[in-house]
Design a protein around this motif. Sequence first.
Motif, short mmCIF file in Angstrom:
data_model
loop_
_atom_site.label_atom_id
_atom_site.label_comp_id
_atom_site.label_asym_id
_atom_site.label_seq_id
_atom_site.Cartn_x
_atom_site.Cartn_y
_atom_site.Cartn_z
N LEU A 138 7.76 0.00 -4.55
CA LEU A 138 6.45 -0.85 -4.28
C LEU A 138 5.30 0.21 -4.96
N PRO A 139 4.33 -0.46 -5.82
CA PRO A 139 3.34 0.19 -6.16
C PRO A 139 2.18 0.51 -5.13
N THR A 212 1.73 -11.38 -4.86
CA THR A 212 1.69 -10.28 -5.53
C THR A 212 3.14 -9.34 -5.31
N THR A 216 6.34 -8.25 -7.32
CA THR A 216 6.88 -7.03 -7.53
C THR A 216 8.25 -6.67 -6.95
N SER A 217 8.57 -7.32 -5.77
CA SER A 217 9.94 -7.10 -5.21
C SER A 217 11.11 -7.78 -6.19
N GLU A 219 10.51 -8.12 -9.23
CA GLU A 219 10.79 -7.37 -10.50
C GLU A 219 11.72 -6.21 -10.45
N THR A 220 11.65 -5.57 -9.18
CA THR A 220 12.58 -4.53 -8.95
C THR A 220 14.14 -5.46 -8.85
N VAL A 228 5.45 -6.75 -14.21
CA VAL A 228 4.58 -7.34 -13.48
C VAL A 228 3.54 -6.20 -13.67
N ASP A 229 2.23 -6.61 -13.89
CA ASP A 229 0.98 -5.71 -13.99
C ASP A 229 0.14 -6.14 -13.10
N THR A 230 0.04 -5.30 -11.80
CA THR A 230 -0.68 -5.67 -10.86
C THR A 230 -2.02 -5.52 -10.81
#
Length: 257
Positions: A138-139, A212, A216-217, A219-220, A228-230
């Motif tokens: 997670l970012p 968002t 991202t989840s 994406e993993t 994803v570019d947050t």
Amino acid sequence: EICRHVVEASYEGEKEFENALAELFRAMGFVATRDGAPGQKDVLVIAPVGKAQFSFTVEAKGSVNPLPNDGADLANAADHRDQAGAAFAIVVAREFVGFKQATEAQVLKDCRAVSGDVSIVTVETLVALYRVVHEFALPLELIPDLLKEVEAPADKLKRVEDLSRPTDQIDWRRLLEEIWNAQNSSASGDVVPYRSIWQDGWRDQVEIEQFTLILTSLETLAAGLIKVDTTREHVTLRQSPDLVAEEIVREPPPPEG
């Protein structure tokens, strides 16, 4: 070991708990330092993520019993946040009083009454967040919205735990199709602004912050097939939705031996 240390230290409080929390946040990828001096914040946490950099302070309230309202010291937490120039402050305890009754707990009203962003977070929620961060990479810039929201501990814990089940929260297959359709029409040859996808079909179901986090989840889980570019709120599918979906639901290989 880190999680167990935090739980055990939460009964003792003071220096041991402060050090354990700093260690936990460092394990999530933050830069965390303990202060703990009288009249100062307990822990300062920094996310050195370029232009999105942020910091917050942590007040560690160890106790065997649920923490009473006056024990949260929310005004002091706000003062320590301001002294450190941090974006927000969290007060961490094993349990807070007032959440077994039908009416809203007084501590939540007190959080809203102090100046600026101060919220309460349980140790259980931080342990769950640690696991999600490591499971889904997670970012760091997505974490503040999880922590600073003023809400009941059970609600905050559920939001964190939901991140480990991204495919249960929305019709993610339809989401992939909508992104792909945009890449083949209005966003052809370019990235897709995912806020517009959210606005058109998802804003009644989830907040943009949760949307968002779900992206991202996914994406993993998609092993590189979703980008994803947050920071810019862009998303790109690097394969067709069907093949991306196959990767997301693919069972991990059994451990050797």
